[in-house]
Design an enzyme around this catalytic site. Sequence first.
Site, mmCIF file in Angstrom:
data_model
loop_
_atom_site.group_PDB
_atom_site.id
_atom_site.type_symbol
_atom_site.label_atom_id
_atom_site.label_comp_id
_atom_site.label_asym_id
_atom_site.label_seq_id
_atom_site.Cartn_x
_atom_site.Cartn_y
_atom_site.Cartn_z
ATOM 1 N N CYS B 85 -5.738 1.983 -4.466
ATOM 2 C CA CYS B 85 -6.400 2.237 -3.172
ATOM 3 C C CYS B 85 -6.675 3.723 -2.986
ATOM 4 O O CYS B 85 -7.385 4.109 -2.060
ATOM 5 C CB CYS B 85 -5.546 1.733 -2.024
ATOM 6 N N HIS B 335 -11.397 -1.317 4.868
ATOM 7 C CA HIS B 335 -10.689 -0.795 3.697
ATOM 8 C C HIS B 335 -11.287 -1.381 2.418
ATOM 9 O O HIS B 335 -10.652 -2.171 1.728
ATOM 10 C CB HIS B 335 -9.201 -1.143 3.836
#
Lengths: 346, 387, 136
Positions: B85, B335
């Site tokens: 991420c 996200h």
Amino acid sequence: MKIKDVSIIGYGAYVPIFRIKDSEIARVWGRDPKRVPVNEKSVPGYDEDSLTMAVEATLNALKRSNISPDIIGAILVGSESPPYAVKPSATVIAEVLGVSRIVAVDMEFACRAGTTAMQNVIGMVGSGMIEAGIAIGTDTAQGRPGDELEYTAAAGAASYIISKSGNDDIARFEGSFSYVTDTPDFWRREGERFPRHGYRFTGEPAYFHHIYSAAKGLMDELGLKPQDFAHVVFHQPNVKFPTRMAKQLGFNKEQLKYGLLSGYIGNTYAAASLIGLANVLDNAKVGDRILVVSFGSGAGSDAFSIIVEDGILSKRDLAPKVFDYISRKKYIDYSIYSKFRRNIVM
Amino acid sequence: MRRVYVCGIGATPIGEHWELSLRDLMVLAAKKALEDSTLTKRDIEAVYIGNMSSGILQGQEHLGSLFATWFGIPGVSAQKCEAACASGGVAFHQAFLAVASGMYDVVVAMGVEKMSDGNTYDVTSALIMADDQEYVAFTGSSFVGLNALIYRRYMEKFNVKHEDIAMFAVHDHKYAVNNPLAQYRKAVTLETVLNSPIVADPLRLFECAPIGDGAAAVILCSEEVAKKYKSDRLVEVIASSVATDILSLHNRKDIVTLNATKLAMNKALKMSKIDLKDIDIVELHDAFTILGVIHLEDMGFAEKGKGWMLVKDGEIEKDGKIPTNLMGGLKARGHPVGATGIYEVIDVVTQLRGEGGRNQVDDAEIGLAQNVGGVGGTVTINLFRRL
Amino acid sequence: MNTFINSVPRSWRERKYKYRLIGGICKKCNATFYPYRGSCPYCGSDDIEEVNLPKKGRLISYTIIYSPPSEFRLKQPYIVGLIELEDGTRIIAQITDVDVNEVKDGIEVEAVFRRYREQGADGIIEYGIKFRPISD
Ligand SMILES: [Zn+2]
């Protein structure tokens, strides 16, 4: 077959924590919940199979044996429900124990495979091929949904460490006798998921005839009578068959007391007579003589005469007992049972 | 080292872009950023693309050449950067280094993730690859599950209530309403958050960043190029740092602290020669509510175990002591994993340029963007100053 | 998805550590960790020995997975825990033989050998250590 200087130096059993009541199975299929073969049966969890159960039973047996796995020369696994059709469970168990320079193989003879494994290890130890070996009976028996077998097909494992007789033996083998015929009372064809059976044909010509013949054969050979045995263990597909078998051979209820567990856990197939024997060892006195007779469809029986030695006293408490497993239980309903047994088809 | 500036920003809205492919998203974001910068394609010398899962979710690797081809700039230096991420954050760091080193004058730092094509189970499988395949993914834990382990431990250790942590999601949603790029432009109540389905106990669905598609790009340039701009279009990158931590939670002594945040923060403060108190706005990586709370602590804005109080006391609001996630954060802005680090940079730059609209913080001069990979296995901190 | 995760040698290579709970002990800083690796994650030393880790421990955090990775789809819901073994070494593993509404922080657990995942219905079965509550 008389056996000389071969003993059990460790034993261990395993029964999964899950149970389903036969009345719950009867509810689903519209049967009378009072007319069922056993009260309840053990069910393997979603993450269990005959191999994982064999591992736990074997680790228990090792705890009681006081030996290092390094002296083990053979691991023989008897099962009719291996996780793979081709690929042995025995090698995985060897890997868990960290041993490689051994004989390791799976054996199949319906519910008799565990005792056949035992007989083979006895032969290897007795001949001097190996110093000690492990014989395992383990099954997560398959019962086709709705079939008679679904009420009893259960799960469990037992493992025995067999070695040359020494000072710390749990029990000594006195003799063994086998009896086989071509009797197809129960089978599972290659590629089929569930076995089929011959209904009432599984009784008289199969179960009763073979156990009777093997028990009689052994007692004749050793010159023993039913009253010479403190305990008797038969293969136990239900409660009725072994009870009737005992009566027919001249054994009383007291002799059958510790060896008959199917009422609590169902039919654990290749593990059934060996878990029964484990429970006898959990409770026997030094010097007690035990008769164990298995039965495997197809068909055959192995009988053993075993005498309890004083090693049992110090070793008995080194691992969980059969009843520790039997009394630790969680009931599941038929839906969870179907999920665990992977009977929900997607 | 040379000074480095952000002279252009651009991103696609985050969401389920059924009509847009991975390459479409990259091209759209780069086009917008380039337009914003007033530079031309020919000015671009290098491209760094943050992306985590294009291989597993799209069957597509080699994003550098793919982008260069589809954007019509073959010949440039271009590559994918991956740190789960934190992929966007490390891509930005590489782009920063490329300009700071004197190697290039104009580079693109980009992030992209195309997630909505996969079903939730497969995306869950892809995301847990951020941790150890053999000893963590093997256990069946999801990535949400790992954060749930942190969550439960945190609540127990500091005796904090679920609702005090879950408030972070309410905060994010409140600000996403005014962000045109946000995936969920809708306010939610604490009750809605707490009553949403459990994903990995105790984490509720509305405490987890959603799955979405998006691409974001920023143009970085050297001082020489920056000279042609009026100062209100420029933001200086005053620090860019990356730090790692032990990959998996079970090998860490303390699972409620992300050590990499502390390390990256120290490096960044040292590099920029500013104090913590000089920071006016923060974009932090709250992939899960609990992480928002923990990041506030690890960055030094709150004592360990007390980060949630900043949320409760209104200190992370627009007019609070440390305005945080003013464009909706990971929860509501969205996200798209490998793109998130770049979206955070864009959110900070937007505020520093005074373009935050209804969410604009008065007089924001210095801003921080934190991007986290895995359960803190990688953390990047980038600091920006308005000119 | 499974195409890429599934690999026989990948899981085979780890069998020893997965079946027997073998960790590493750093001869320099004395730290223990699971699984074994050649370098200490704490001090960087390359002087590491294999160690048989204790089979009992305590659950220090857990989660219940309701939205699993695809390979675990038919098992949901299930429990994943962070376990501290008796010597302080920690491990992440599934907690088995317990209902999701019965699990609690701090319970004592013991290692058991179980199935983790299958590489499809016709692929290999990956086994490993899980933990179950120690019954009183
Ligand atoms: Zn060390």
